[in-house]
Design an enzyme around this catalytic site. Structure first.
Site, PDB file in Angstrom:
ATOM      1  N   ASP A   1       0.950  -1.199  -0.049  1.00 25.08           N
ATOM      2  CA  ASP A   1      -0.030  -0.023  -0.030  1.00 25.08           C
ATOM      3  C   ASP A   1       0.957   1.296  -0.124  1.00 25.08           C
ATOM      4  O   ASP A   1       2.236   1.160   0.218  1.00 25.08           O
ATOM      5  CB  ASP A   1      -0.960   0.049   1.024  1.00 25.08           C
ATOM      6  CG  ASP A   1      -1.986   1.134   0.899  1.00 25.08           C
ATOM      7  OD1 ASP A   1      -2.443   1.353  -0.005  1.00 25.08           O
ATOM      8  OD2 ASP A   1      -2.698   1.327   2.026  1.00 25.08           O
ATOM      9  N   LYS A   2       0.332   2.373  -0.207  1.00 24.76           N
ATOM     10  CA  LYS A   2       0.839   3.885   0.065  1.00 24.76           C
ATOM     11  C   LYS A   2       0.302   4.507   0.768  1.00 24.76           C
ATOM     12  O   LYS A   2      -0.964   4.477   1.068  1.00 24.76           O
ATOM     13  CB  LYS A   2       0.965   4.202  -1.550  1.00 24.76           C
ATOM     14  CG  LYS A   2       0.853   5.918  -1.666  1.00 24.76           C
ATOM     15  CD  LYS A   2      -0.434   6.717  -1.946  1.00 24.76           C
ATOM     16  CE  LYS A   2       0.127   8.140  -2.210  1.00 24.76           C
ATOM     17  NZ  LYS A   2      -1.282   8.809  -2.068  1.00 24.76           N
ATOM     18  N   HIS A   3       1.006   5.627   1.472  1.00 22.70           N
ATOM     19  CA  HIS A   3       0.275   6.364   2.599  1.00 22.70           C
ATOM     20  C   HIS A   3       1.017   7.938   2.124  1.00 22.70           C
ATOM     21  O   HIS A   3       2.061   7.716   2.151  1.00 22.70           O
ATOM     22  CB  HIS A   3       0.471   6.140   3.883  1.00 22.70           C
ATOM     23  CG  HIS A   3       0.002   7.170   4.820  1.00 22.70           C
ATOM     24  ND1 HIS A   3      -1.361   7.070   5.337  1.00 22.70           N
ATOM     25  CD2 HIS A   3       0.535   7.890   5.528  1.00 22.70           C
ATOM     26  CE1 HIS A   3      -1.567   8.097   5.879  1.00 22.70           C
ATOM     27  NE2 HIS A   3      -0.324   8.740   6.177  1.00 22.70           N
ATOM     28  N   SER A   4      -0.118   8.784   2.065  1.00 22.93           N
ATOM     29  CA  SER A   4       0.400  10.143   1.927  1.00 22.93           C
ATOM     30  C   SER A   4       0.085  11.048   3.003  1.00 22.93           C
ATOM     31  O   SER A   4      -1.152  10.624   3.752  1.00 22.93           O
ATOM     32  CB  SER A   4      -0.198  10.810   0.658  1.00 22.93           C
ATOM     33  OG  SER A   4      -0.105  12.100   0.734  1.00 22.93           O
TER      34      SER A   4
ATOM     35  N   THR B   1      -9.101  10.476   0.281  1.00 25.89           N
ATOM     36  CA  THR B   1      -9.153   9.620  -0.632  1.00 25.89           C
ATOM     37  C   THR B   1     -10.818   9.038  -0.781  1.00 25.89           C
ATOM     38  O   THR B   1     -11.570   9.027  -1.706  1.00 25.89           O
ATOM     39  CB  THR B   1      -8.688   8.185  -0.592  1.00 25.89           C
ATOM     40  OG1 THR B   1      -7.124   8.719  -0.756  1.00 25.89           O
ATOM     41  CG2 THR B   1      -8.718   7.189  -1.870  1.00 25.89           C
TER      42      THR B   1
ATOM     43  N   ARG C   1      -6.443  13.373  21.203  1.00 31.22           N
ATOM     44  CA  ARG C   1      -5.451  14.460  21.064  1.00 31.22           C
ATOM     45  C   ARG C   1      -5.805  15.751  20.390  1.00 31.22           C
ATOM     46  O   ARG C   1      -5.219  16.679  20.460  1.00 31.22           O
ATOM     47  CB  ARG C   1      -4.581  13.685  19.815  1.00 31.22           C
ATOM     48  CG  ARG C   1      -3.436  12.299  20.468  1.00 31.22           C
ATOM     49  CD  ARG C   1      -2.909  11.648  19.517  1.00 31.22           C
ATOM     50  NE  ARG C   1      -2.088  12.435  18.409  1.00 31.22           N
ATOM     51  CZ  ARG C   1      -1.777  12.049  17.395  1.00 31.22           C
ATOM     52  NH1 ARG C   1      -2.351  10.763  16.822  1.00 31.22           N
ATOM     53  NH2 ARG C   1      -0.990  12.730  16.707  1.00 31.22           N
TER      54      ARG C   1
ATOM     55  N   SER D   1       0.148   6.258  15.140  1.00 34.88           N
ATOM     56  CA  SER D   1      -1.115   6.628  14.575  1.00 34.88           C
ATOM     57  C   SER D   1      -1.005   6.028  13.074  1.00 34.88           C
ATOM     58  O   SER D   1      -1.926   5.432  12.770  1.00 34.88           O
ATOM     59  CB  SER D   1      -1.516   7.859  14.534  1.00 34.88           C
ATOM     60  OG  SER D   1      -2.603   8.308  14.129  1.00 34.88           O
TER      61      SER D   1
ATOM     62  N   LYS E   1      -2.435   1.857  11.601  1.00 32.08           N
ATOM     63  CA  LYS E   1      -3.292   1.769  10.510  1.00 32.08           C
ATOM     64  C   LYS E   1      -3.074   0.817   9.511  1.00 32.08           C
ATOM     65  O   LYS E   1      -3.624   0.291   8.771  1.00 32.08           O
ATOM     66  CB  LYS E   1      -3.982   3.173  10.102  1.00 32.08           C
ATOM     67  CG  LYS E   1      -5.039   3.623  11.524  1.00 32.08           C
ATOM     68  CD  LYS E   1      -5.406   4.947  11.231  1.00 32.08           C
ATOM     69  CE  LYS E   1      -4.547   6.129  11.323  1.00 32.08           C
ATOM     70  NZ  LYS E   1      -4.996   7.445  11.555  1.00 32.08           N
ATOM     71  N   LYS E   2      -1.604   1.243   8.958  1.00 31.43           N
ATOM     72  CA  LYS E   2      -1.347   0.699   7.686  1.00 31.43           C
ATOM     73  C   LYS E   2      -0.861  -0.836   8.062  1.00 31.43           C
ATOM     74  O   LYS E   2      -1.178  -1.792   7.388  1.00 31.43           O
ATOM     75  CB  LYS E   2       0.121   1.506   7.274  1.00 31.43           C
ATOM     76  CG  LYS E   2      -0.390   2.795   6.617  1.00 31.43           C
ATOM     77  CD  LYS E   2      -1.073   2.428   5.216  1.00 31.43           C
ATOM     78  CE  LYS E   2      -2.111   3.413   5.075  1.00 31.43           C
ATOM     79  NZ  LYS E   2      -3.161   3.278   3.883  1.00 31.43           N
TER      80      LYS E   2
HETATM   81  N1  URA Z   1      -2.470  11.163  10.321  1.00 31.12           N
HETATM   82  C1  URA Z   1      -2.681  10.285  11.150  1.00 31.12           C
HETATM   83  O1  URA Z   1      -3.372   9.212  10.561  1.00 31.12           O
HETATM   84  N2  URA Z   1      -2.479  10.402  12.473  1.00 31.12           N
HETATM   85  C2  URA Z   1      -1.909  11.537  13.003  1.00 31.12           C
HETATM   86  O2  URA Z   1      -1.594  11.556  14.129  1.00 31.12           O
HETATM   87  C3  URA Z   1      -1.579  12.530  12.041  1.00 31.12           C
HETATM   88  C4  URA Z   1      -1.870  12.278  10.918  1.00 31.12           C
END
Ligand code: URA
Length: 438
Positions: free
Chosen positions: A83-86, A123, A171, A186, A190-191
């Site tokens: 996968d990719k995360h931006s 997205t 937060r 964080s 998730k990834k």
């Molecule tokens: N994106 C996230 O998913 N978590 C953060 O804490 C900051 C940006």
């Protein structure tokens, strides 16, 4: 709990057992064990000030990942799960063409994405502008679709990484979002819950990005890559410029349109280059090509072949899109009720286009949200944006604004005029798309 707070407040270290118990008690439904908001927020603040060491950060990330469902895929060395995360930006639609391109290259892509907030697009919001397309996939369906089609694009289910949902919300209201340790945990929790083997990160810097300074983006990239690798995921990061919007369109449906243009072999050069670069990084990282040049060549050829577009169409069908309506919407010049053209006041070179201004304009037209959970207008936004380095004559269109009514469009047009700088000299070339964090 108070012992953990005091230990961290005084610069001490939290044991793995303490971190795991903390996360377990953040998400439990058992009222006798569930931690109140106050002590959780106090520990987050202590972490913001004192930081976490490598071991604590890793343990927190894995405990957060394991706080809910983790996707699982069958072993298949020929089809790595990637996968990719931006970190997010303005006009950043890269995930839309990239996911089907990766599937077409033979990867399995369980792309779990988020929604936009503030000036940053999301997205899911873009995908939901496609009529009928559902981003709500239960775990079993998502896994099955990835095995069969090679790609699924969905939102996080209620049962994925619940610890991040509660911790992020706290937060948000306690001023502890900027903690680099908590950001890294964080994002990666998730990834990692997608069951990935390899990951490419696009860490953006500049006026339209979460990190304004390049040095801060580099530091975040280094930490993300280090921790992801420590957690067993092969990872690379690109550090990319977000002073200028990506592509020529910003706004949910307008970005879908530009993504389809990219999959059809057209679209703006910067979108195409970043899509190809992300795919190239994954091809190298998973050992399928010898180097980045070979990766770019392979990804570029695949994008040209038309197969990723076909995969995109199959993805849309699999997730319920009304294909006939989507096709006719793609042919329409505009879907918003009102469109206005912004023209250059003078001739010269476009020197810059401020991503932050464009992001704010799109948000205020209704295309983005100020608070999580608010709705977005799929049709509004900005398109046909002139790019830095292009020559314009006085009166040329430098962008179009799509809005709900004339008043909104005129207000946005006035702001967009200020987003462009046109001068007598072309702008200096900007470094972009480096691959510094490995
Ligand atoms: N994106 C996230 O998913 N978590 C953060 O804490 C900051 C940006």
């Amino acid at each position: 709990m108070v012992t953990w707070i005091e230990a961290k407040r005084d610069g001490g270290r939290l044991s793995d057992a303490a971190i795991r118990e903390f996360v377990g008690r953040v998400v439990t439904d058992d009222p006798a064990r569930r931690l109140e908001d106050g002590p959780v927020a106090a520990l987050l603040m202590a972490i913001l000030f004192r930081g976490l060491d490598d071991g604590e950060r890793r343990c927190l990330t894995l405990a957060m990942r394991d706080s809910g469902e983790v996707l699982r895929f069958g072993r298949d060395a020929g089809r790595p799960v990637v996968d990719k995360h931006s970190t997010g930006g303005v006009g950043d639609k890269v995930s839309l063409p990239l996911a089907p391109l990766l599937a077409s290259l033979g990867f399995r892509v369980p792309m779990v994405s988020g929604r936009g907030l503030g000036i940053t697009g999301g997205t899911l919001d873009k995908l939901e502008s496609i009529p009928g397309f559902t981003t709500r996939l239960e775990r079993a369906r998502l896994e099955a679709q990835v095995e069969e089609l090679g790609v699924a694009m969905a939102g996080q289910t209620e049962r994925m990484v619940p610890a991040d949902r509660r911790l992020y919300a706290l937060r948000d209201v306690t001023g502890t979002v900027p903690s680099m340790d908590l950001i890294v945990a964080s994002i990666l929790s998730k990834k990692l819950a997608e069951g990935l083997e390899a990951l490419v990160l696009d860490v953006k810097f500049g006026g339209g990005a979460f990190m304004r300074e390049r040095a801060a983006a580099e530091e975040l990239a280094r930490r993300l890559v280090g921790l992801a690798k420590d957690c067993g995921v092969r990872t690379r990061a690109l550090i990319t410029d977000m002073d200028t919007p990506l592509g020529r369109s910003a706004g949910n449906w307008l970005e879908v349109k530009e993504s389809v243009a990219c999959l059809s072999g057209g679209g703006p050069a910067d979108v195409r280059a970043l899509v190809v670069e992300c795919a190239a990084q994954l091809l190298v990282e998973t050992g399928q090509v010898a180097d980045e040049e070979a990766g770019r060549a392979r990804a570029g050829e695949e994008l040209e072949s038309g197969r990723p577009l076909e995969r995109w169409n199959r993805l849309l069908m699999a997730q319920g899109a009304d294909m006939a309506r989507t096709a006719s919407m793609l042919c329409a010049d505009a879907l918003a009720p009102c469109v206005g053209e912004v023209r250059a006041g003078r001739g010269g070179w476009v020197r810059s286009c401020a991503a932050r201004v464009v992001g704010e304009v799109v948000r205020d037209l209704g295309g983005g949200r100020l608070t999580p959970g608010a709705g977005v207008d799929p049709w509004v936004g900005v398109d046909r944006m002139a790019k830095p380095g292009e020559k314009v004559a006085a009166g040329d269109v430098v962008c179009r604004v799509h809005g709900r009514d004339r008043g909104a469009v005129e207000a946005a047009m006035a702001r967009m005029e200020g987003a462009f700088e046109v001068g007598d000299e072309p702008p200096p070339p900007r470094p972009d798309g480096s691959t510094e964090a490995r």
